[in-house]
Design a protein around this motif. Structure first.
Motif, PDB file in Angstrom:
ATOM      1  N   UNK B 390     -10.260   4.644  13.278  1.00  0.00           N
ATOM      2  CA  UNK B 390     -11.490   4.751  12.102  1.00  0.00           C
ATOM      3  C   UNK B 390     -10.871   4.307  10.328  1.00  0.00           C
ATOM      4  N   UNK B 391     -11.220   4.720   9.635  1.00  0.00           N
ATOM      5  CA  UNK B 391     -10.676   4.822   8.182  1.00  0.00           C
ATOM      6  C   UNK B 391     -10.609   5.357   7.961  1.00  0.00           C
ATOM      7  N   UNK B 392      -9.389   5.560   7.097  1.00  0.00           N
ATOM      8  CA  UNK B 392      -8.285   6.872   6.798  1.00  0.00           C
ATOM      9  C   UNK B 392      -8.194   6.909   5.254  1.00  0.00           C
ATOM     10  N   UNK B 393      -8.784   8.197   4.498  1.00  0.00           N
ATOM     11  CA  UNK B 393      -8.282   7.888   2.351  1.00  0.00           C
ATOM     12  C   UNK B 393      -7.086   8.741   2.612  1.00  0.00           C
ATOM     13  N   UNK B 394      -5.758   8.186   1.996  1.00  0.00           N
ATOM     14  CA  UNK B 394      -4.994   8.313   1.779  1.00  0.00           C
ATOM     15  C   UNK B 394      -4.408   8.991   0.184  1.00  0.00           C
ATOM     16  N   UNK B 395      -4.136  10.322   0.193  1.00  0.00           N
ATOM     17  CA  UNK B 395      -3.568  11.765  -1.596  1.00  0.00           C
ATOM     18  C   UNK B 395      -3.962  10.582  -2.358  1.00  0.00           C
ATOM     19  N   UNK B 396      -3.614   8.570  -2.304  1.00  0.00           N
ATOM     20  CA  UNK B 396      -4.015   8.692  -3.551  1.00  0.00           C
ATOM     21  C   UNK B 396      -5.797   7.796  -4.221  1.00  0.00           C
ATOM     22  N   UNK B 397      -6.168   7.629  -2.893  1.00  0.00           N
ATOM     23  CA  UNK B 397      -7.667   7.085  -3.025  1.00  0.00           C
ATOM     24  C   UNK B 397      -7.728   6.603  -2.151  1.00  0.00           C
ATOM     25  N   UNK B 398      -6.303   5.334  -1.456  1.00  0.00           N
ATOM     26  CA  UNK B 398      -6.337   4.043  -0.603  1.00  0.00           C
ATOM     27  C   UNK B 398      -7.230   4.057   0.751  1.00  0.00           C
ATOM     28  N   UNK B 399      -7.544   3.409   0.979  1.00  0.00           N
ATOM     29  CA  UNK B 399      -8.370   3.816   2.428  1.00  0.00           C
ATOM     30  C   UNK B 399      -7.484   2.587   3.136  1.00  0.00           C
ATOM     31  N   UNK B 400      -7.330   2.576   4.836  1.00  0.00           N
ATOM     32  CA  UNK B 400      -6.318   1.696   4.958  1.00  0.00           C
ATOM     33  C   UNK B 400      -7.005   2.569   7.090  1.00  0.00           C
ATOM     34  N   UNK B 401      -6.855   1.323   7.948  1.00  0.00           N
ATOM     35  CA  UNK B 401      -6.992   1.868   9.028  1.00  0.00           C
ATOM     36  C   UNK B 401      -6.324   2.811   9.492  1.00  0.00           C
ATOM     37  N   UNK B 402      -6.935   3.477  10.785  1.00  0.00           N
ATOM     38  CA  UNK B 402      -6.253   4.541  11.158  1.00  0.00           C
ATOM     39  C   UNK B 402      -4.307   4.359  12.014  1.00  0.00           C
ATOM     40  N   UNK B 403      -4.559   2.783  12.647  1.00  0.00           N
ATOM     41  CA  UNK B 403      -3.082   2.587  13.217  1.00  0.00           C
ATOM     42  C   UNK B 403      -2.232   1.667  12.090  1.00  0.00           C
ATOM     43  N   UNK B 422       3.644   8.142  -2.597  1.00  0.00           N
ATOM     44  CA  UNK B 422       3.464   8.598  -1.336  1.00  0.00           C
ATOM     45  C   UNK B 422       3.127   9.162  -0.880  1.00  0.00           C
ATOM     46  N   UNK B 423       2.725   9.537   0.035  1.00  0.00           N
ATOM     47  CA  UNK B 423       2.076  11.097   0.785  1.00  0.00           C
ATOM     48  C   UNK B 423       2.350  11.370   2.184  1.00  0.00           C
ATOM     49  N   UNK B 424       1.396  12.256   2.895  1.00  0.00           N
ATOM     50  CA  UNK B 424       2.364  12.772   4.194  1.00  0.00           C
ATOM     51  C   UNK B 424       0.737  12.417   4.959  1.00  0.00           C
ATOM     52  N   UNK B 425       1.001  12.360   6.977  1.00  0.00           N
ATOM     53  CA  UNK B 425       1.003  11.777   7.231  1.00  0.00           C
ATOM     54  C   UNK B 425      -0.853  13.192   7.193  1.00  0.00           C
ATOM     55  N   UNK B 426      -0.613  13.939   7.651  1.00  0.00           N
ATOM     56  CA  UNK B 426      -0.954  15.507   7.315  1.00  0.00           C
ATOM     57  C   UNK B 426      -2.380  15.512   6.530  1.00  0.00           C
ATOM     58  N   UNK B 427      -2.050  14.798   4.527  1.00  0.00           N
ATOM     59  CA  UNK B 427      -2.592  14.830   3.815  1.00  0.00           C
ATOM     60  C   UNK B 427      -3.545  13.618   3.683  1.00  0.00           C
ATOM     61  N   UNK B 428      -4.161  12.895   5.111  1.00  0.00           N
ATOM     62  CA  UNK B 428      -3.916  11.381   4.742  1.00  0.00           C
ATOM     63  C   UNK B 428      -5.400  12.023   6.052  1.00  0.00           C
ATOM     64  N   UNK B 429      -7.096  11.614   5.460  1.00  0.00           N
ATOM     65  CA  UNK B 429      -8.178  12.057   6.275  1.00  0.00           C
ATOM     66  C   UNK B 429      -9.013  11.158   6.437  1.00  0.00           C
ATOM     67  N   UNK B 430      -9.588  11.248   7.922  1.00  0.00           N
ATOM     68  CA  UNK B 430     -10.350   9.971   8.753  1.00  0.00           C
ATOM     69  C   UNK B 430     -12.045  10.072   7.517  1.00  0.00           C
ATOM     70  N   UNK B 431     -12.613   8.925   7.265  1.00  0.00           N
ATOM     71  CA  UNK B 431     -14.013   9.128   6.552  1.00  0.00           C
ATOM     72  C   UNK B 431     -15.272   8.280   7.240  1.00  0.00           C
TER      73      UNK B 431
END
Lengths: 443, 433
Positions: B390-403, B422-431
């Motif tokens: 799934x797509x993930x949003x990272x703390x800066x607001x950019x979206x990337x695929x989970x893989x 920079x961010x922590x994996x736990x702060x990324x969330x699937x959207x």
């Protein structure tokens, strides 16, 4: 821009499905001409010959005036016969030209368009769908439906009911175990069939032979041998193996288990013959082998399909009209609403039991998710995209993990009568203060 | 640049021209001539029965008959050359391109296609054709209705077997059995009769329907019921001169006022402002066009608008899209076909087929109007996101695929490929897009 490029009509490529619509009148014009020309040539030659003979005979006193009159009557009868044939062929030709004109007019509509976003394109494309449907119905033998649809849409000249009615008639006669109609058709198109190296006539002749052998009656079997001499042996250079099988059949009873003779005696051979006939018939007229609708659908379903259309894990989020989503969505709501403290909604959150997943006026139901095509599309692959294509710009993230376009959220909030500063999830109906939205970037 | 369009135009022009060239019917005249000559000669000889006269007549007959036959042949040649001309035009401007038909994947699913067609015909209002079609398909495949459930079981090994089952008001799936119980047909008949009334500017049946389905409509965020009620108010307001209804206390401004009092109440929560505007307009009644309310009272396209939103809502409540899916699929099919053709030709030439099982190996660009779901392609991996990735949003607001995110990670940390943060994996969330 990619979108504009995708919407542009390439008139060359856009008409792949419409080739037979444009070409068939021409093929039929030629066939009609051929089927008239040969007998006409023969008939007129015999009239000319008889005329010369009679004149010479009359001149040297061998033919009496009575016989001259008799001969003239014979010529007149023949000429009247040819006149009738000409009238039939000319009427058919006029009908085919009328079809061609109608199709030219239909294609002119498309020629005047540049993009599929043109309002007129929908009308044209709908008519094309009607044509594809009629083609589908005709090829599957639903003749009355095809005629009814063509009548209802007043598009008789854009579809080929007669051509397929003839095909159906001959196919059915083969399925019922009669070769006569098919043989007559072969005779009419002898030259063309030879040109495309069709083995249809050979197969039919073999079947006649097989049927005579099947009777087991002595006289019939003798006739079978005569039949083979006349109609099968001439093929021994072209189909040596098959001809030798036919010879071998003489030694086998219909109840034999020995191959290939058991298969030759099998009644399923009639279906094979029917298929072979259909193939030859379509090929002769340069028509595609599969119904055009099959081609359009296998290409179109894939092009429209997305990973979301049959995804079961996505909690129904991406499947607006899919029935599966409505229960899951409702469940989702309840848990989400229970755990979410942020929903400070004053508007009542109503979720009637049969609330259908999809949300708002602004959500269009996807054709692949819609009941009509969902099961059918399960069997095709989804479209490949190398770039993101998003319905909305200015994306924002709701606290529940759902992303929407800002404008759409605002519109829905207004329609739902929410006080300013609040938004409502388009799918789940959860209400959040606008301050909890986060901007996201798809880059 | 647009040579394709020019080619089509030349083809059409040439065909139009050819249809005015000599046809077979031109030969009829000379055939008649031959018959005429023969019968004249016959009469002459039969009258006299004189051998000398007979041979003279017959000798004199030779040339005119030969000429007439030659003329017939010329006509036939001309007709045939017209055909050849058409053939040349087609070959030059519209050469036959073979269609990809070696693997007809649809042939296995005739009952499903038939069902889609039947529903299409019903939603188009072609009830007669639909009835014929259902009869004919049943006669041909008597078992198709009963075999369908098995069909589904085989195809839907997974949970999706419930597909559509729990839809619309417990009426079950809109499948063949539904078509046969005439339920769907009844619904569409209802829809068409309401649309018919809308066309004649009678809003009452539509209002009645909207009121009966008010809860569902509201949940969809649809304003249809209010829009209809509002239009009825305006329609009455315009009075007998415009609406052609009887000139009594139920019509005109008085009628509108009564109607509004009776029906606007239930919309006050959501549409207070608009109701106020509608009511205030009364004051300006003598000169509405110059008033600040003129816009809500110009209803040129209002009936067409409510008709199309009525159709949309009606279909949505049945779980159906407003536009015919079959129409969209066939149109998309025509648009995507060139790519399919190109691909099949290329793979056939190479004798290989490389493919991921689920995704098409080539791109089929469709116009924006045929987009129904958001498509997110990870900007780094260029892969389309799916339920499994799934797509993930990272703390800066950019979206990337989970893989992609997993690959970017060093330990628990990652750096955004698009901005310095920079961010922590736990702060990324699937959207969910």
């Amino acid at each position: 821009m990619a979108d504009l490029e995708a919407a542009k009509i390439n008139h060359d490529n856009h008409l792949l499905l419409d080739q037979s619509c444009m070409r068939l009148p021409y093929e039929l014009l030629r066939q009609n001409f051929r089927s008239f020309h040969l007998p006409f040539d023969k008939g007129s030659n015999s009239v000319k010959d008889l005329l010369k003979e009679t004149a010479n005979g009359s001149l040297n006193g061998k033919v009496s005036p009575e016989d001259v009159v008799k001969n003239l009557d014979q010529m007149l009868a023949k000429m009247r016969g040819l006149k009738r044939k000409l009238a039939v062929a000319a009427d058919e030709e006029d009908r085919l030209y009328r079809q061609m004109d109608a199709r030219v007019a239909h294609m002119r509509e498309l020629a005047s368009l540049n993009t599929v976003d043109d309002v007129k394109y929908e009308g044209w494309s709908r008519q094309r769908l009607d044509r594809l449907l009629v083609d589908y119905m005709l090829r599957h033998g639903y003749g009355s439906s095809a005629a009814a649809l063509a009548d209802a849409r007043e598009m008789q000249d854009l579809v080929d009911i007669d051509t397929f009615a003839t095909m159906s008639r001959i196919r059915t006669s083969l399925e019922r175990g009669s070769v006569q109609e098919a043989l007559a058709w072969c005779a009419e198109n002898k030259k063309e069939l030879r040109k495309m190296q069709s083995n249809l006539e050979f197969l039919l002749r073999c079947q006649q032979y097989i049927e005579m052998m099947r009777t087991g009656v002595h006289s019939q079997m003798l006739e079978a041998i005569n039949h083979a001499k006349k109609h099968i042996i001439p093929y021994s250079d072209t189909y040596p193996v098959e001809v030798s099988f036919m010879a071998g059949l003489l030694a086998c009873q219909p109840n034999t288990h020995l191959e290939p003779y058991a298969s030759l005696y099998s009644s399923s051979r009639w279906e094979t013959l029917a298929d072979a006939f259909v193939e030859a018939y379509l090929k002769l007229l340069n028509l595609p082998m599969t119904p055009l609708l099959h081609i359009a659908l296998s290409s179109g379903l894939s092009a429209l399909k997305t990973p979301a259309c049959h995804s079961t894990q996505s909690q129904g989020a991406d499947q607006p009209a899919d029935g599966t989503s409505s229960t899951t969505t409702t469940n989702d709501n309840n848990t989400a609403a229970a755990s979410s403290s942020s929903s400070s909604s004053s508007a009542p959150q109503r979720h009637p039991p049969h609330h259908h997943g999809t949300a708002s006026l602004t959500t269009r139901v996807c054709p692949i998710c819609s009941t009509e095509l969902n099961a059918l599309a399960r069997n095709v692959r989804y479209a490949h995209h190398s770039k993101s294509r998003l319905l909305d710009h200015d994306l924002v993230l709701l606290p529940n993990g759902r992303v929407y376009g800002r404008a759409r959220l605002d519109e829905y909030a207004a329609k739902s009568g929410l006080p300013p500063g609040q938004v409502k999830d388009l799918v789940t109906g959860e209400v959040y203060p606008a301050s909890e939205l986060r901007k996201v970037y798809a880059t | 640049m647009d040579s394709a369009k020019e080619k089509l135009t030349s083809l059409l022009d040439e065909l139009s021209k050819a249809s005015k060239l000599p046809r077979l019917s031109a030969a009829a005249q000379d055939v008649d001539k031959i018959i005429e000559l023969l019968s004249e000669a016959r009469e002459q000889i039969a009258n006299g029965m004189d051998p000398h006269m007979a041979s003279l007549t017959m000798t004199k007959l030779q040339n005119p008959i030969r000429t007439a036959f030659d003329k017939v042949n010329d006509s036939l040649k001309a007709a045939s050359s017209t055909h050849k001309k058409i053939g040349r035009s087609l070959d030059k401007h519209f050469p036959l391109k073979p269609l990809p038909s070696d693997t007809d994947t649809m042939a296995k699913h005739i009952p499903l296609i038939n069902r889609a067609i039947a529903m299409h015909l019903l939603r188009e209002g072609q009830f007669g054709v639909a009835a014929t079609f259902l009869d004919e398909t049943q006669a041909k495949h008597p078992s198709s209705a009963s075999s369908r459930p098995d069909d589904r079981m085989v195809q839907d090994g997974d949970e999706a077997v419930a597909d559509g089952e729990d839809g619309m008001d417990g009426s079950g799936d809109a499948d063949f059995s539904m078509l046969h119980s005439h339920e769907l047909q009844d619904r569409f008949t209802e829809m068409y009769s309401i649309l018919q009334e809308l066309k004649t500017h009678n809003l009452l049946p539509a209002i009645e329907w909207a009121r009966a389905n008010s809860a569902e409509l509201e949940a969809r965020g649809s304003n249809l019921e209010f829009e209809l009620t509002k239009l009825q108010y305006i329609w009455l307001f315009k009075g007998p001169a415009v609406n052609g209804l009887p000139d009594d206390e139920n019509n005109g401004q008085i009628g509108a006022l009564t109607y509004g009092r009776l029906h606007f109440g239930r919309f006050q929560g959501r549409h207070m402002r608009e109701i106020q505007r509608l009511a205030s307009a009364m004051v300006f009644a003598p000169n509405l066009p110059a008033s600040p309310y003129h816009d809500i009272f110009s209803i040129d396209s209002a009936f067409a608008d409510v008709a199309s939103s009525f159709t949309r809502e009606f279909c949505s409540l049945l779980g159906l899209s407003a536009e015919s899916p079959l129409y969209l699929a066939a149109t998309a099919g025509a648009l995507a076909l060139p790519q399919l053709l190109k691909y099949t030709l290329a793979t056939r030439a190479r004798g290989t087929e490389w493919t991921t099982a689920q995704e098409l190996p080539y791109e089929t660009p469709l116009p924006q109007s045929m987009l129904f779901h958001n498509i997110f392609v990870c900007p780094v991996s260029k892969e389309q996101t799916t339920a499994a990735n799934p797509p993930m949003v990272i703390p800066c607001g950019h979206m990337l695929a989970q893989d992609t995110l997993q690959k970017l990670c060093k330990g628990n940390r990652f750096k955004c490929p698009y901005c310095p943060s920079e961010g922590l994996l736990k702060d990324a969330r699937p959207v969910v897009l």
